[in-house]
Design a protein around this motif. Structure first.
Motif, mmCIF file in Angstrom:
data_model
loop_
_atom_site.group_PDB
_atom_site.id
_atom_site.type_symbol
_atom_site.label_atom_id
_atom_site.label_comp_id
_atom_site.label_asym_id
_atom_site.label_seq_id
_atom_site.Cartn_x
_atom_site.Cartn_y
_atom_site.Cartn_z
ATOM 1 N N ARG A 53 134.166 3.693 64.525
ATOM 2 C CA ARG A 53 134.766 4.041 65.821
ATOM 3 C C ARG A 53 133.712 4.187 66.908
ATOM 4 O O ARG A 53 133.964 3.933 68.066
ATOM 5 C CB ARG A 53 135.581 5.313 65.714
ATOM 6 N N ALA A 54 132.507 4.603 66.525
ATOM 7 C CA ALA A 54 131.428 4.793 67.495
ATOM 8 C C ALA A 54 131.049 3.484 68.187
ATOM 9 O O ALA A 54 130.466 3.512 69.269
ATOM 10 C CB ALA A 54 130.202 5.387 66.808
ATOM 11 N N TRP A 55 131.387 2.367 67.578
ATOM 12 C CA TRP A 55 131.083 1.083 68.207
ATOM 13 C C TRP A 55 132.019 0.795 69.376
ATOM 14 O O TRP A 55 131.787 -0.114 70.143
ATOM 15 C CB TRP A 55 131.164 -0.042 67.186
ATOM 16 N N GLY A 56 133.083 1.541 69.510
ATOM 17 C CA GLY A 56 134.020 1.335 70.612
ATOM 18 C C GLY A 56 134.926 0.139 70.376
ATOM 19 O O GLY A 56 134.923 -0.470 69.305
ATOM 20 N N HIS A 57 135.699 -0.184 71.399
ATOM 21 C CA HIS A 57 136.623 -1.331 71.324
ATOM 22 C C HIS A 57 135.831 -2.627 71.474
ATOM 23 O O HIS A 57 135.175 -2.845 72.489
ATOM 24 C CB HIS A 57 137.693 -1.239 72.407
ATOM 25 N N ALA A 100 131.055 -4.662 72.892
ATOM 26 C CA ALA A 100 131.919 -3.554 73.293
ATOM 27 C C ALA A 100 131.396 -3.021 74.618
ATOM 28 O O ALA A 100 130.351 -2.362 74.656
ATOM 29 C CB ALA A 100 131.925 -2.456 72.244
ATOM 30 N N GLY A 102 130.188 -0.956 77.522
ATOM 31 C CA GLY A 102 129.828 0.447 77.590
ATOM 32 C C GLY A 102 129.301 1.027 76.295
ATOM 33 O O GLY A 102 128.849 2.161 76.258
ATOM 34 N N HIS A 103 129.360 0.254 75.211
ATOM 35 C CA HIS A 103 128.885 0.744 73.914
ATOM 36 C C HIS A 103 127.726 -0.085 73.377
ATOM 37 O O HIS A 103 126.819 0.447 72.770
ATOM 38 C CB HIS A 103 130.021 0.769 72.885
ATOM 39 N N GLY A 104 127.801 -1.395 73.528
ATOM 40 C CA GLY A 104 126.703 -2.217 73.063
ATOM 41 C C GLY A 104 127.110 -3.531 72.443
ATOM 42 O O GLY A 104 128.236 -3.990 72.564
ATOM 43 N N TRP A 106 126.522 -5.860 68.772
ATOM 44 C CA TRP A 106 126.175 -5.811 67.364
ATOM 45 C C TRP A 106 126.177 -7.226 66.810
ATOM 46 O O TRP A 106 127.103 -7.997 67.055
ATOM 47 C CB TRP A 106 127.151 -4.934 66.592
#
Length: 132
Positions: A53-57, A100, A102-104, A106
Motif C-alpha cells: 500500500r505504501a507504493w500508492g496507486h 505512482a 507522488g509516491h515514486g 518501481w
C-alpha cells in the motif's frame, strides 16, 4: 445415501513476486515478477493488487512492447484507471516500470513466463542481491 460436495471454485495460481528488502540506498531493481503469461490484461491486475500500500496507486505501467501481447492504452484495475505504455526498451527489455504519482517509480525484473523453476530461482536471487 450418497452426497456430493459442491464443486470448489477454481483457484487462482499464486502470484510469483518477490520485492527487494527495504534499503536506504537506491537500487536498480525493486523486485522480481514472474508472470504466468505475456497477457498483460490477465496478469497486471493480480500484480497491482499484491503491491505494498505504501507504493500508492499505480497509475502508469510501462512494459517491453516486443514481449507483451496487445493491450489497450489504459485499463481499469480495482476501479482505478491504469495507463499502459509499451516501449522497445533496448537497455532493459525484461522489466516492467510502475509509476505512482507522488509516491515514486518501481522497476521490476520480469522472469519470462516459460522459465522453469530451476532456472528462475538463480535469476531471482541474483536480481535481489545487494549487488543488483
Amino acid at each position: 445415501m450418497i452426497t456430493t460436495a459442491p464443486p470448489s471454485p477454481p483457484t487462482r495460481p499464486l502470484l510469483r513476486l518477490r520485492l527487494a528488502p527495504h534499503s536506504a540506498l537506491p537500487r536498480r531493481l525493486d523486485g522480481v515478477w514472474w508472470p504466468r503469461s505475456y497477457d498483460l490484461l490477465a496478469e497486471l491486475p493480480q500484480l497491482l493488487a499484491a503491491l505494498p500500500r505504501a507504493w500508492g496507486h499505480i497509475a502508469g505501467v510501462t512494459v517491453n512492447g516486443a514481449a507483451w501481447s496487445a493491450a489497450p492504452g489504459r485499463m481499469l484495475v480495482a476501479n482505478q484507471v491504469v495507463r499502459l505504455r509499451k516501449t522497445v526498451a533496448v537497455h532493459a527489455p525484461d522489466t516492467v516500470v510502475l509509476l505512482a504519482p507522488g509516491h515514486g517509480r518501481w522497476d521490476l525484473l520480469v522472469v519470462p513466463p516459460g522459465t522453469t523453476e530451476e532456472a528462475a530461482e538463480p535469476i531471482i536471487t541474483a536480481a535481489l542481491s545487494d549487488r543488483a
